[in-house]
Design a protein around this motif. Structure first.
Motif, PDB file in Angstrom:
ATOM      1  N   LYS A  23       0.745  -1.060  -0.102  1.00  0.00           N
ATOM      2  CA  LYS A  23       0.109  -0.228  -0.081  1.00  0.00           C
ATOM      3  C   LYS A  23       0.754   1.242  -0.069  1.00  0.00           C
ATOM      4  O   LYS A  23       0.580   2.274  -0.520  1.00  0.00           O
ATOM      5  CB  LYS A  23      -0.948  -0.106   1.226  1.00  0.00           C
ATOM      6  CG  LYS A  23      -1.951  -1.208   1.056  1.00  0.00           C
ATOM      7  CD  LYS A  23      -3.180  -0.891   1.875  1.00  0.00           C
ATOM      8  CE  LYS A  23      -4.377  -1.855   1.553  1.00  0.00           C
ATOM      9  NZ  LYS A  23      -5.481  -1.265   2.220  1.00  0.00           N
ATOM     10  N   ALA A  24       1.880   1.234   0.591  1.00  0.00           N
ATOM     11  CA  ALA A  24       2.981   2.467   0.730  1.00  0.00           C
ATOM     12  C   ALA A  24       3.605   2.691  -0.703  1.00  0.00           C
ATOM     13  O   ALA A  24       3.831   3.875  -0.912  1.00  0.00           O
ATOM     14  CB  ALA A  24       3.852   2.114   1.767  1.00  0.00           C
ATOM     15  N   SER A  25       4.155   1.355  -1.221  1.00  0.00           N
ATOM     16  CA  SER A  25       4.539   1.699  -2.614  1.00  0.00           C
ATOM     17  C   SER A  25       3.558   2.086  -3.754  1.00  0.00           C
ATOM     18  O   SER A  25       3.997   2.534  -4.768  1.00  0.00           O
ATOM     19  CB  SER A  25       5.286   0.354  -2.997  1.00  0.00           C
ATOM     20  OG  SER A  25       4.260  -0.776  -3.197  1.00  0.00           O
ATOM     21  N   GLY A  26       2.387   1.687  -3.526  1.00  0.00           N
ATOM     22  CA  GLY A  26       1.412   1.933  -4.618  1.00  0.00           C
ATOM     23  C   GLY A  26       1.189   0.998  -5.662  1.00  0.00           C
ATOM     24  O   GLY A  26       0.345   1.202  -6.641  1.00  0.00           O
ATOM     25  N   LYS A  27       1.988  -0.323  -5.535  1.00  0.00           N
ATOM     26  CA  LYS A  27       1.958  -1.166  -6.528  1.00  0.00           C
ATOM     27  C   LYS A  27       0.707  -2.181  -6.335  1.00  0.00           C
ATOM     28  O   LYS A  27       0.426  -2.239  -5.047  1.00  0.00           O
ATOM     29  CB  LYS A  27       3.255  -1.896  -6.558  1.00  0.00           C
ATOM     30  CG  LYS A  27       4.239  -1.178  -7.077  1.00  0.00           C
ATOM     31  CD  LYS A  27       5.618  -1.981  -7.130  1.00  0.00           C
ATOM     32  CE  LYS A  27       6.909  -1.271  -7.590  1.00  0.00           C
ATOM     33  NZ  LYS A  27       7.862  -2.012  -7.474  1.00  0.00           N
ATOM     34  N   ARG A  28      -0.003  -2.787  -7.492  1.00  0.00           N
ATOM     35  CA  ARG A  28      -1.125  -3.602  -7.275  1.00  0.00           C
ATOM     36  C   ARG A  28      -0.722  -5.011  -7.575  1.00  0.00           C
ATOM     37  O   ARG A  28      -1.343  -5.618  -8.349  1.00  0.00           O
ATOM     38  CB  ARG A  28      -2.394  -3.051  -8.116  1.00  0.00           C
ATOM     39  CG  ARG A  28      -2.556  -1.852  -7.748  1.00  0.00           C
ATOM     40  CD  ARG A  28      -3.460  -1.564  -6.798  1.00  0.00           C
ATOM     41  NE  ARG A  28      -4.884  -2.479  -6.810  1.00  0.00           N
ATOM     42  CZ  ARG A  28      -5.789  -2.958  -6.075  1.00  0.00           C
ATOM     43  NH1 ARG A  28      -5.452  -2.286  -4.919  1.00  0.00           N
ATOM     44  NH2 ARG A  28      -6.640  -3.559  -6.491  1.00  0.00           N
ATOM     45  N   GLN A  29       0.587  -5.547  -6.884  1.00  0.00           N
ATOM     46  CA  GLN A  29       1.035  -6.714  -7.272  1.00  0.00           C
ATOM     47  C   GLN A  29      -0.005  -8.009  -6.150  1.00  0.00           C
ATOM     48  O   GLN A  29       0.084  -7.417  -5.035  1.00  0.00           O
ATOM     49  CB  GLN A  29       2.503  -6.874  -7.149  1.00  0.00           C
ATOM     50  CG  GLN A  29       2.996  -6.239  -8.464  1.00  0.00           C
ATOM     51  CD  GLN A  29       4.522  -6.653  -8.273  1.00  0.00           C
ATOM     52  OE1 GLN A  29       4.851  -6.637  -7.104  1.00  0.00           O
ATOM     53  NE2 GLN A  29       5.082  -6.110  -9.459  1.00  0.00           N
ATOM     54  N   PRO A  30      -0.164  -9.181  -6.716  1.00  0.00           N
ATOM     55  CA  PRO A  30      -0.852 -10.066  -5.475  1.00  0.00           C
ATOM     56  C   PRO A  30       0.360 -10.410  -4.505  1.00  0.00           C
ATOM     57  O   PRO A  30       1.656 -10.672  -4.912  1.00  0.00           O
ATOM     58  CB  PRO A  30      -1.278 -11.137  -6.385  1.00  0.00           C
ATOM     59  CG  PRO A  30      -0.653 -10.942  -7.837  1.00  0.00           C
ATOM     60  CD  PRO A  30      -0.140  -9.599  -7.956  1.00  0.00           C
ATOM     61  N   ILE A  31      -0.185 -10.832  -3.531  1.00  0.00           N
ATOM     62  CA  ILE A  31       0.770 -11.262  -2.518  1.00  0.00           C
ATOM     63  C   ILE A  31       0.568 -12.532  -2.138  1.00  0.00           C
ATOM     64  O   ILE A  31      -0.312 -13.289  -1.827  1.00  0.00           O
ATOM     65  CB  ILE A  31       0.404 -10.377  -1.139  1.00  0.00           C
ATOM     66  CG1 ILE A  31       0.518  -8.897  -1.251  1.00  0.00           C
ATOM     67  CG2 ILE A  31       1.330 -11.092  -0.071  1.00  0.00           C
ATOM     68  CD1 ILE A  31       0.193  -8.418   0.044  1.00  0.00           C
ATOM     69  N   LYS A  32       1.767 -13.231  -2.443  1.00  0.00           N
ATOM     70  CA  LYS A  32       1.823 -15.023  -2.251  1.00  0.00           C
ATOM     71  C   LYS A  32       2.090 -15.380  -0.993  1.00  0.00           C
ATOM     72  O   LYS A  32       2.879 -14.678  -0.128  1.00  0.00           O
ATOM     73  CB  LYS A  32       3.118 -15.259  -3.298  1.00  0.00           C
ATOM     74  CG  LYS A  32       2.854 -16.719  -3.522  1.00  0.00           C
ATOM     75  CD  LYS A  32       4.328 -17.000  -4.418  1.00  0.00           C
ATOM     76  CE  LYS A  32       3.791 -17.866  -5.443  1.00  0.00           C
ATOM     77  NZ  LYS A  32       4.973 -18.290  -6.094  1.00  0.00           N
ATOM     78  N   THR A  33       1.173 -16.053  -0.503  1.00  0.00           N
ATOM     79  CA  THR A  33       1.288 -16.674   0.877  1.00  0.00           C
ATOM     80  C   THR A  33       0.671 -18.241   1.021  1.00  0.00           C
ATOM     81  O   THR A  33      -0.094 -18.593   0.261  1.00  0.00           O
ATOM     82  CB  THR A  33       0.277 -15.692   1.800  1.00  0.00           C
ATOM     83  OG1 THR A  33       0.527 -16.123   3.286  1.00  0.00           O
ATOM     84  CG2 THR A  33      -0.985 -15.775   1.447  1.00  0.00           C
ATOM     85  N   TRP A  34       1.454 -18.714   2.140  1.00  0.00           N
ATOM     86  CA  TRP A  34       1.087 -19.951   2.471  1.00  0.00           C
ATOM     87  C   TRP A  34       0.263 -19.861   3.743  1.00  0.00           C
ATOM     88  O   TRP A  34      -0.157 -20.975   4.246  1.00  0.00           O
ATOM     89  CB  TRP A  34       2.316 -20.885   2.707  1.00  0.00           C
ATOM     90  CG  TRP A  34       2.865 -21.211   1.373  1.00  0.00           C
ATOM     91  CD1 TRP A  34       2.906 -22.628   0.902  1.00  0.00           C
ATOM     92  CD2 TRP A  34       3.900 -20.532   0.633  1.00  0.00           C
ATOM     93  NE1 TRP A  34       3.848 -22.743  -0.200  1.00  0.00           N
ATOM     94  CE2 TRP A  34       4.334 -21.465  -0.449  1.00  0.00           C
ATOM     95  CE3 TRP A  34       4.278 -19.400   0.806  1.00  0.00           C
ATOM     96  CZ2 TRP A  34       5.256 -21.168  -1.358  1.00  0.00           C
ATOM     97  CZ3 TRP A  34       5.304 -18.897  -0.307  1.00  0.00           C
ATOM     98  CH2 TRP A  34       5.564 -19.728  -1.178  1.00  0.00           C
TER      99      TRP A  34
END
Length: 112
Positions: A23-34
């Motif tokens: 959110k701070a960077s403003g990028k809209r990339q998905p976050i990969k999580t297990w």
């Protein structure tokens, strides 16, 4: 058994830090999580997660209705094909016949 109210919901600190960085960077990339057990907090709304289901990573876009639920609830681990058998085949053929378009009358075509 549910988690103690004294402890509060389990929110994985690594996931929260990744959400804050995104959110701070403003990028809209998905976050990969297990972390399927991580509870969705209000800060995670409008963020896309790639949740591991044991084999693949399934895309989950978090909205307001998902707050309080766990990430794993939206990434099913089993793929339902269908129940088989003779009765299922008969029902399928009846449904296909009912959904088939009716044959067009030649009289209707000539009037138009």
């Amino acid at each position: 058994m549910s988690r103690s109210l004294k402890k509060g919901p389990y929110v994985d600190p690594r996931v929260v830090s990744k959400v804050q960085k995104m959110k701070a960077s403003g990028k809209r990339q998905p976050i990969k999580t297990w972390s399927r057990a991580c509870v969705i907090s209000p800060e995670m709304v409008a963020v896309t997660f790639l949740v591991h289901n044991g084999k693949d990573f399934l895309s989950v876009l978090v909205d307001e209705n998902m707050v309080g639920h766990r990430l794993g609830e939206f990434a099913p681990t089993k793929k339902f094909i269908r129940h088989g058998g003779k009765m299922a085949k008969e029902q399928e053929s009846v449904a296909a016949a009912a959904n088939a378009p009716a044959p067009a009358d030649k009289k209707d075509e000539k009037k138009k």
